[in-house]
Design an enzyme around this catalytic site. Structure first.
Site, PDB file in Angstrom:
ATOM      1  N   GLY A  30       7.942  84.411 -39.766  1.00 17.07           N
ATOM      2  CA  GLY A  30       8.260  85.276 -38.636  1.00 17.07           C
ATOM      3  C   GLY A  30       7.775  84.761 -37.298  1.00 17.07           C
ATOM      4  O   GLY A  30       7.598  85.543 -36.358  1.00 17.07           O
ATOM      5  N   LYS A  31       7.573  83.444 -37.174  1.00 16.14           N
ATOM      6  CA  LYS A  31       7.109  82.889 -35.894  1.00 16.14           C
ATOM      7  C   LYS A  31       8.074  83.215 -34.755  1.00 16.14           C
ATOM      8  O   LYS A  31       7.655  83.623 -33.679  1.00 16.14           O
ATOM      9  CB  LYS A  31       6.972  81.366 -35.991  1.00 16.14           C
ATOM     10  CG  LYS A  31       5.930  80.864 -36.927  1.00 16.14           C
ATOM     11  CD  LYS A  31       5.766  79.359 -36.831  1.00 16.14           C
ATOM     12  CE  LYS A  31       7.047  78.601 -37.067  1.00 16.14           C
ATOM     13  NZ  LYS A  31       7.514  78.730 -38.465  1.00 16.14           N
ATOM     14  N   THR A  32       9.361  83.018 -35.011  1.00 14.08           N
ATOM     15  CA  THR A  32      10.344  83.224 -33.946  1.00 14.08           C
ATOM     16  C   THR A  32      10.377  84.683 -33.523  1.00 14.08           C
ATOM     17  O   THR A  32      10.422  84.994 -32.325  1.00 14.08           O
ATOM     18  CB  THR A  32      11.731  82.754 -34.404  1.00 14.08           C
ATOM     19  OG1 THR A  32      11.678  81.365 -34.711  1.00 14.08           O
ATOM     20  CG2 THR A  32      12.765  82.973 -33.309  1.00 14.08           C
ATOM     21  N   SER A  33      10.360  85.607 -34.484  1.00 15.64           N
ATOM     22  CA  SER A  33      10.361  87.037 -34.151  1.00 15.64           C
ATOM     23  C   SER A  33       9.159  87.395 -33.293  1.00 15.64           C
ATOM     24  O   SER A  33       9.276  88.101 -32.275  1.00 15.64           O
ATOM     25  CB  SER A  33      10.347  87.873 -35.433  1.00 15.64           C
ATOM     26  OG  SER A  33      11.494  87.639 -36.197  1.00 15.64           O
TER      27      SER A  33
ATOM     28  N   ASP B  18      11.610  73.704 -32.153  1.00 14.02           N
ATOM     29  CA  ASP B  18      12.079  73.539 -33.535  1.00 14.02           C
ATOM     30  C   ASP B  18      13.430  72.842 -33.534  1.00 14.02           C
ATOM     31  O   ASP B  18      14.360  73.303 -32.870  1.00 14.02           O
ATOM     32  CB  ASP B  18      12.208  74.912 -34.180  1.00 14.02           C
ATOM     33  CG  ASP B  18      12.374  74.835 -35.687  1.00 14.02           C
ATOM     34  OD1 ASP B  18      12.908  73.825 -36.174  1.00 14.02           O
ATOM     35  OD2 ASP B  18      11.967  75.793 -36.365  1.00 14.02           O
TER      36      ASP B  18
ATOM     37  N   GLY C  60       9.452  80.593 -42.155  1.00 15.00           N
ATOM     38  CA  GLY C  60       9.859  81.833 -42.781  1.00 15.00           C
ATOM     39  C   GLY C  60       8.877  82.974 -42.662  1.00 15.00           C
ATOM     40  O   GLY C  60       9.105  84.059 -43.206  1.00 15.00           O
TER      41      GLY C  60
ATOM     42  N   THR D  88      18.004  84.819 -40.382  1.00 18.63           N
ATOM     43  CA  THR D  88      17.496  83.534 -39.909  1.00 18.63           C
ATOM     44  C   THR D  88      17.506  82.460 -40.993  1.00 18.63           C
ATOM     45  O   THR D  88      18.007  81.357 -40.750  1.00 18.63           O
ATOM     46  CB  THR D  88      16.082  83.706 -39.329  1.00 18.63           C
ATOM     47  OG1 THR D  88      16.158  84.589 -38.210  1.00 18.63           O
ATOM     48  CG2 THR D  88      15.524  82.375 -38.866  1.00 18.63           C
TER      49      THR D  88
END
Length: 586
Positions: free
Chosen positions: A20-23, A45, A18, A504
């Site tokens: 913001g790794k993916t962003s 993931d 949560g 997300t």
């Protein structure tokens, strides 16, 4: 501002769920590709949402991103990887084993541990350079939540040591020839992780105490693994523009205080800050501007009306229904970073103040329950399922039970089997099963680990169920009550899916709900936490985020949830009994 002006070949984004790794992984991959680099973006993931972020359906092979010519992306599909792994192991035996023997091997390879090692096998090929070695200039990894990532990073060493020491071939994975043929690339993967010229580990966090503590824990454990090539990104840093808005000021002050008390393990790292944006980081247009210094804080769209924008049941309404039987299991699930610990603690405190006996426990490696309670509460017992403690106790129980009647060679075989990394999952599940038994006479509130761990736990429940009923007659099965059956019983178990009102977290909670339903487990309700739309904020940037929140709340209410509760973003931090009761009662 782009923190990767001179990037290494491998960029590995990790951190608490949560944050913001993916962003950040997506924005970095796009920025590198826009500079003409050939980039592969990979999610490891189990609950990947790269497809949603990039607007392209992805699989387990590199897929071109049409609007970014030199970028490809893929998801490492754990189940597909496990299928391939099982076939690789079983294939040499097809001509020499009976159908029954092959079925037994397949059963040995059906657990969560097989899925984990198979997925790592895919990951190791990319990191070691064995797969797609010359096609890309950079490989950007968007990892699973921290606990899963640490497990992934430990695998090269753990599995190498296990294979070297296990001469008898008796592991919980069954025949492990599929592992032995991959030892060289496992070693190469670990070497690449430890080489600062090849790999950068990017710790992603937010400006809050829990996320920073988790980042520090990750940094220390990575360093213990020999991975010192780390840097830190603090995402979504907020500065209030309306200095009269209590919510905005509290938001800013919490972040400022958290960063002022940065854990020692993070102080020596290179640190970058990314400001909070007024919109969700979904889609190529938004991601391309994530690192821009001159990105407008407030976009050109109409602000929402003044005052509370929504009216939905408080958490207290759900607890009224939950409390009626006087006992039961309450499992609080969801993506990491959405506030599961806060919601679990608030529910436990509310039930306890009603005079009910409550046991609050956690399977989360981060385990911040005690810090959230900040003191003792009457009628409330608190515990933690500690993987290390549970594993040691489980190993000793097995040795006491099995080792007494074995000769030295037989005992050595059992000890070797118990050194398998799979043992921890089994041990944690046994502790979980004990808590389930308590729920028949009192309330047990379980703060679960992030989604990947939770799914492993549920898979363990299913495996345990299959083991118990195998070979029984239908009459015998009818008298058995297994942990999975208790999870499936809505009269005993209430599962709450916690999310933030953001794209997300809602999507990942929806994936978790689908997984639960495949196991015939129906969630009781959804809790939407940290809702700015019901906080009363007047700050322009925070208000600009409200329309996106309302869209996600509408999605949950109409498409996903049977019941819904809203918890507003509260100016008072939800720590201590009084503030936790405010979470419930509003």
């Amino acid at each position: 501002m782009n923190p990767f002006s001179e990037p290494t070949r491998h960029l590995f984004f990790t951190g608490k769920g949560g944050v913001g790794k993916t962003s950040l992984a997506c924005a970095t991959a796009i920025a590198l590709a826009d500079r003409g680099r050939r980039v592969l973006l990979v999610s490891t993931d189990p609950a990947s949402n790269l497809d949603e972020m990039l607007g392209v359906e992805l699989g387990n092979q590199p897929t071109a991103i049409p609007a970014v010519p030199t970028l490809k992306a893929m998801n490492i599909d754990p189940e597909a990887a496990a299928d391939d792994y099982r076939e690789r192991v079983i294939a040499p035996y097809r001509e020499t084993k009976t159908t029954a023997e092959l079925a037994e091997i397949h059963e040995q390879l059906s657990g969560a541990c097989t899925t984990e090692i198979a997925a790592f096998d895919e990951f190791a090929g990319l990191l070691s350079g064995a797969d797609l070695a010359s096609e890309f200039d950079h490989v950007v990894f968007d990892t699973a939540p921290t606990g899963h990532t640490l497990r992934l990073l430990q695998l090269p060493r753990a599995w190498t040591e296990f294979l070297e020491s296990n001469a008898h071939g008796a592991s919980c994975l069954g025949p492990h020839s599929g592992l032995k043929i991959r030892q060289d690339r496992f070693a190469a993967a670990m070497h690449a992780l430890m080489d600062g010229k090849q790999t950068t580990l990017v710790l992603v966090t937010r400006a809050n105490v829990g996320a920073l503590r988790e980042a520090a824990r990750t940094a220390e454990q990575l360093l213990a693994l020999g991975v010192a090539n780390q840097r830190l990104i603090v995402n979504a840093v907020f500065h209030a523009s309306d200095r009269t808005d209590a919510v905005a000021l509290a938001f800013e002050q919490r972040g400022t205080a958290a960063l002022a008390n940065l854990p020692a393990a993070l102080r020596e790292l290179a640190i970058d800050e990314i400001p909070l944006r007024s919109h969700d980081m979904v889609g190529l247009a938004a991601l391309r501007h994530l690192f821009d210094d001159d990105t407008p804080a407030i976009l050109d769209s109409a602000p929402p009306p003044d005052g509370p924008a929504i009216h939905h049941p408080r958490l207290e309404v759900l607890i009224d229904e939950i409390a009626m039987p006087g006992h039961g299991l309450i499992m609080v699930m969801g993506k990491g970073g959405v506030g599961k610990t806060t919601i679990a603690a608030a529910i436990a405190v509310e039930l306890a103040t009603r005079g009910l006996s409550v046991h609050l426990s956690t399977t989360d490696p981060a385990a911040h329950v005690l810090a959230t309670l900040a003191g003792e509460v009457g009628n409330l017992e608190v515990s933690r399922i500690d993987p290390a403690v549970e594993t040691a106790a489980y190993v000793q129980r097995v040795l006491d039970r099995k080792g007494r009647d074995l000769d030295a060679e037989g005992r050595a075989l059992v000890e070797e089997d118990l050194r398998s990394p799979c043992t921890e999952e089994v041990a944690v599940f046994h502790a979980f099963a004990k808590l389930l038994g308590q729920a028949r006479t009192r309330f047990v509130v379980l703060d679960t680990a992030p989604t990947g761990h939770t799914l492993l736990l549920l898979d363990a429940a299913g495996s345990y169920h299959r083991d118990v009923v195998r070979g029984m007659t239908s009459n015998e099965v009818a008298r058995v009550v297994t942990p999975l059956m208790r999870l499936q019983d809505p009269a005993l178990t209430k599962i709450l899916l916690v999310t933030l009102p953001e794209t997300t977290p809602v999507s990942e909670a929806a994936q978790l709900q689908a997984d639960l339903r495949r196991a015939t487990i129906e969630p009781f309700a959804w809790v939407i936490n940290g809702c700015l739309a019901s906080s009363g904020t007047r700050d322009p940037l925070l208000r600009q985020r409200i329309p996106a929140e309302l869209a996600q709340i509408d999605r949950v209410e109409h498409d996903l949830a049977r019941r819904i509760a809203i918890v507003p973003w509260l100016a008072r931090e939800p720590i201590g009994e009084a503030n936790l009761l405010a979470v419930v009662r509003g």
